[in-house]
Design an enzyme around this catalytic site. Structure first.
Site, PDB file in Angstrom:
ATOM      1  N   LYS A 197     -11.600  -4.421  -2.073  1.00  0.00           N
ATOM      2  CA  LYS A 197     -10.399  -4.738  -2.871  1.00  0.00           C
ATOM      3  C   LYS A 197      -9.421  -5.581  -2.042  1.00  0.00           C
ATOM      4  CE  LYS A 197      -6.447  -2.727  -3.503  1.00  0.00           C
ATOM      5  NZ  LYS A 197      -5.524  -3.864  -3.646  1.00  0.00           N
ATOM      6  N   CYS A 305      -0.256  -8.308  12.165  1.00  0.00           N
ATOM      7  CA  CYS A 305      -0.211  -6.924  12.656  1.00  0.00           C
ATOM      8  C   CYS A 305       0.019  -6.878  14.161  1.00  0.00           C
ATOM      9  CB  CYS A 305      -1.507  -6.221  12.299  1.00  0.00           C
ATOM     10  SG  CYS A 305      -2.946  -7.184  12.771  1.00  0.00           S
TER      11      CYS A 305
HETATM   12  P1  NAD Z   1      -0.275  -2.025   2.509  1.00  0.00           P
HETATM   13  O1  NAD Z   1      -0.706  -0.817   3.243  1.00  0.00           O
HETATM   14  O2  NAD Z   1       0.907  -1.953   1.644  1.00  0.00           O
HETATM   15  O3  NAD Z   1      -1.460  -2.536   1.583  1.00  0.00           O
HETATM   16  C1  NAD Z   1      -2.755  -2.798   2.106  1.00  0.00           C
HETATM   17  C2  NAD Z   1      -3.761  -2.656   1.011  1.00  0.00           C
HETATM   18  O4  NAD Z   1      -3.792  -1.286   0.600  1.00  0.00           O
HETATM   19  C3  NAD Z   1      -3.461  -3.467  -0.248  1.00  0.00           C
HETATM   20  O5  NAD Z   1      -4.680  -3.985  -0.729  1.00  0.00           O
HETATM   21  C4  NAD Z   1      -2.905  -2.415  -1.196  1.00  0.00           C
HETATM   22  O6  NAD Z   1      -3.122  -2.720  -2.561  1.00  0.00           O
HETATM   23  C5  NAD Z   1      -3.720  -1.187  -0.815  1.00  0.00           C
HETATM   24  N1  NAD Z   1      -3.137   0.100  -1.152  1.00  0.00           N
HETATM   25  C6  NAD Z   1      -1.848   0.416  -1.403  1.00  0.00           C
HETATM   26  N2  NAD Z   1      -1.733   1.748  -1.653  1.00  0.00           N
HETATM   27  C7  NAD Z   1      -2.973   2.271  -1.541  1.00  0.00           C
HETATM   28  C8  NAD Z   1      -3.501   3.581  -1.650  1.00  0.00           C
HETATM   29  N3  NAD Z   1      -2.740   4.630  -1.935  1.00  0.00           N
HETATM   30  N4  NAD Z   1      -4.822   3.770  -1.440  1.00  0.00           N
HETATM   31  C9  NAD Z   1      -5.615   2.735  -1.118  1.00  0.00           C
HETATM   32  N5  NAD Z   1      -5.183   1.465  -1.021  1.00  0.00           N
HETATM   33  C10 NAD Z   1      -3.872   1.236  -1.217  1.00  0.00           C
HETATM   34  O7  NAD Z   1      -0.147  -3.148   3.613  1.00  0.00           O
HETATM   35  P2  NAD Z   1       0.260  -4.663   3.394  1.00  0.00           P
HETATM   36  O8  NAD Z   1       1.725  -4.698   3.186  1.00  0.00           O
HETATM   37  O9  NAD Z   1      -0.642  -5.326   2.397  1.00  0.00           O
HETATM   38  O10 NAD Z   1      -0.150  -5.304   4.796  1.00  0.00           O
HETATM   39  C11 NAD Z   1       0.658  -5.264   5.872  1.00  0.00           C
HETATM   40  C12 NAD Z   1       0.232  -4.177   6.842  1.00  0.00           C
HETATM   41  O11 NAD Z   1      -1.120  -4.371   7.243  1.00  0.00           O
HETATM   42  C13 NAD Z   1       1.047  -4.206   8.100  1.00  0.00           C
HETATM   43  O12 NAD Z   1       1.431  -2.900   8.449  1.00  0.00           O
HETATM   44  C14 NAD Z   1       0.053  -4.769   9.134  1.00  0.00           C
HETATM   45  O13 NAD Z   1       0.354  -4.395  10.450  1.00  0.00           O
HETATM   46  C15 NAD Z   1      -1.235  -4.235   8.663  1.00  0.00           C
HETATM   47  N6  NAD Z   1      -2.374  -5.021   9.169  1.00  0.00           N
HETATM   48  C16 NAD Z   1      -3.138  -4.489  10.195  1.00  0.00           C
HETATM   49  C17 NAD Z   1      -4.199  -5.220  10.720  1.00  0.00           C
HETATM   50  C18 NAD Z   1      -5.037  -4.675  11.839  1.00  0.00           C
HETATM   51  O14 NAD Z   1      -6.084  -5.257  12.130  1.00  0.00           O
HETATM   52  N7  NAD Z   1      -4.642  -3.594  12.476  1.00  0.00           N
HETATM   53  C19 NAD Z   1      -4.496  -6.493  10.207  1.00  0.00           C
HETATM   54  C20 NAD Z   1      -3.698  -6.995   9.187  1.00  0.00           C
HETATM   55  C21 NAD Z   1      -2.630  -6.238   8.676  1.00  0.00           C
END
Ligand code: NAD
Length: 492
Positions: A197, A305
């Site tokens: 997703k 991130c």
């Molecule tokens: P987010 O956690 O809000 O969303 C990430 C994904 O999770 C989206 O696809 C969202 O629709 C989905 N999601 C939301 N609620 C959910 C649930 N209850 N169950 C399952 N899926 C759910 O994060 P974001 O705002 O899209 O991305 C930013 C974050 O991602 C930052 O904290 C960043 O540091 C992190 N990130 C980490 C890495 C890494 O490799 N460590 C890489 C990229 C981004």
């Protein structure tokens, strides 16, 4: 380029002497009006018939409509993946699987400009980044993992290496296509099938990727792409057919997923948030370090991130570094993401812009000193000025919380031990940077910093062969390299 002759004062101080003519990218992103779910090798309408809009954050116009998958669609996707795993993908010899991955990589290269433009329109990142980093890196991940498909035995020599089965994956919006590649390529190379997703604000390139899979002739069901928001993500993470789940996103959502799977024997990997320290010692080449810092935090509007969002600078050079930084941010070009000269494009969504604005206001309220570029921002779209805070202390929210925007907090230190202590004083541990002339100090710092990646005299460098992942609340598991493959197979 047009030489500016009027308004001399600010230009002379900040070096803003030249104004570039607009240089918009013109490639056709070949967008459909509406994107359906990609299940069992075909684009299908969601059972609920519901669609949501994807907005261009650069100008707030509607780009396309995206299908919203419900639990029933996710279930259909998992059943298709399980069938494909049992009947086609897992019995297929590794060298045959590898051919599909090579084909996908080449097709991505063939359509690179189209994908780069789609990524920039949908996500807001500057076209030079999607064109020169995101899309080529995504292709590189498929090439690299294609080479592993027939070498499974070498992932863990002396052990029997088998795929898990069907893997459920959820990804964020900051590197939409690249995160998809990080997830799908190793899973397929190790013989797994996938239900993935994308994030709700950036689903276009993921669904266009379905077209690439069709062109590559990938057997139906091996990869299924279901778009939607958090509820869809929860359905993907909690489906009983999933033999392993992989999540990249915020620590907050990662914790929700871990709680929902607690008590099961579900295999999982979590790639979560970060609050990286970029550490400059007084013997570092300061101009080079300032470029690294700028790249570390302002690259992709700080939607990274592993962004170097905390700068720890040795007290003796702090003033000089701060004044170089102020000069540098004054000439960063903020604006139309489709312009090839743009350094900082649009913030991905209104919500994210509000979050950044709120955290920056907390920095001012808590007493840090704010320095912002005076650049003009476009009237429409979500934009934020490159921002540097000095006089920051460890108790400030801007020093502790992930801002995920173009905001740098500058702290100082006197000794090596103080630098290590301050850098590690965070709930996260994804990455860090060290700038110094001394090799021995680099080795000491990389051993003592609690971070999955430590860059030395550089920042934000990636390669498919190199594992990436976190410590503490930044998650667990690795992506990339041989270590990343270990998370996509069962060892006996
Ligand atoms: P987010 O956690 O809000 O969303 C990430 C994904 O999770 C989206 O696809 C969202 O629709 C989905 N999601 C939301 N609620 C959910 C649930 N209850 N169950 C399952 N899926 C759910 O994060 P974001 O705002 O899209 O991305 C930013 C974050 O991602 C930052 O904290 C960043 O540091 C992190 N990130 C980490 C890495 C890494 O490799 N460590 C890489 C990229 C981004």
């Amino acid at each position: 380029m047009t030489k500016k002759t009027s308004k001399p004062s600010r230009e002379l101080i900040f070096g803003d002497l030249w104004e570039f003519d607009p240089a918009p990218e013109t490639a056709d992103p070949k967008l459909k009006k509406r994107y359906d779910l990609f299940i069992n090798g075909k684009f299908v309408a969601p059972k609920s018939g519901r669609y949501f809009d994807s907005i261009n954050p650069g100008n707030e116009t509607k780009l396309v409509e995206i299908a919203q998958a419900g639990a029933e669609d996710v279930d259909t996707a998992y059943r298709a993946a399980k069938r494909a795993f049992d009947t086609v993908w897992s019995p297929m010899p590794g060298h045959e699987r590898g051919k599909y991955l090579f084909r996908i990589a080449r097709l991505l290269q063939d359509r690179a400009r189209e994908f780069a433009v789609a990524e920039t329109l949908d996500g807001g990142k500057p076209i030079k980044e999607s064109r020169d980093f995101d899309v080529p890196m995504a292709a590189a991940h498929f090439f690299y993992h294609a080479g592993w498909a027939d070498k499974m035995a070498y992932v863990a020599p002396g052990r029997t290496v088998k795929p898990h089965g069907v893997v459920g994956q959820v990804i964020p919006w900051n590197f939409p296509l690249l995160m998809l590649a990080w997830k799908i390529a190793p899973a397929l190379a190790m013989g797994n099938c996938v239900v993935i997703k994308p994030a709700e604000t950036t689903s276009i390139t993921a669904l266009k990727f379905g077209e690439i899979l069709q062109e590559a002739g990938l057997p139906p069901g091996v990869v299924n792409i279901v778009s939607g928001a958090g509820e869809t993500g929860a359905a993907v993470m909690n489906h009983p057919i999933a033999s392993k789940v992989a999540f990249t996103g915020s620590t907050e959502v990662g914790k929700i997923i871990m709680r929902s799977l607690a008590g099961t024997d579900q295999k999982m990997t979590m790639e979560l948030g970060g609050k990286a320290a970029n550490i400059i010692f007084e013997d570092a080449p300061l101009d080079q370090a300032v470029e690294g810092i700028v790249n570390g935090i302002f690259f992709n509007q700080g939607h990274v991130c592993c962004a170097g969002s905390r700068l720890l600078v040795q007290e003796s050079v702090a003033e000089s570094v701060l004044s170089k930084l102020k000069r540098r941010i004054a000439v960063l070009r903020v604006g139309d993401p489709m312009d090839k000269n743009t350094d900082l494009g649009a913030i991905n969504s209104r919500e994210q812009l509000e979050r950044i604005t709120k955290l920056v206001a907390s920095g001012v309220k808590e007493g840090a000193e704010m320095h912002q570029s005076a650049c003009k921002l476009p009237v429409k779209g979500f934009y934020f000025r490159p921002t540097v805070f000095s006089k920051v202390s460890m108790s400030h929210r801007i020093a502790r919380e992930e801002i995920f925007g173009p905001v740098l907090s500058v702290l100082t230190f006197r000794t090596v031990d103080e630098a290590i202590e301050k850098a590690n004083n965070t709930a996260y541990g994804l990455s860090a940077g060290v700038w110094t002339d001394k090799g021995s100090r680099i080795l000491k710092m990389s051993a003592e910093l609690k971070a999955g990646v430590v860059w030395a005299n550089t920042y934000n460098k990636f390669d498919p062969t190199s594992p990436f992942g976190g410590y503490k609340e930044s998650g667990f598991g690795r992506e990339g390299g041989r270590q990343g493959l270990l998370d996509y197979c069962k060892l006996a």
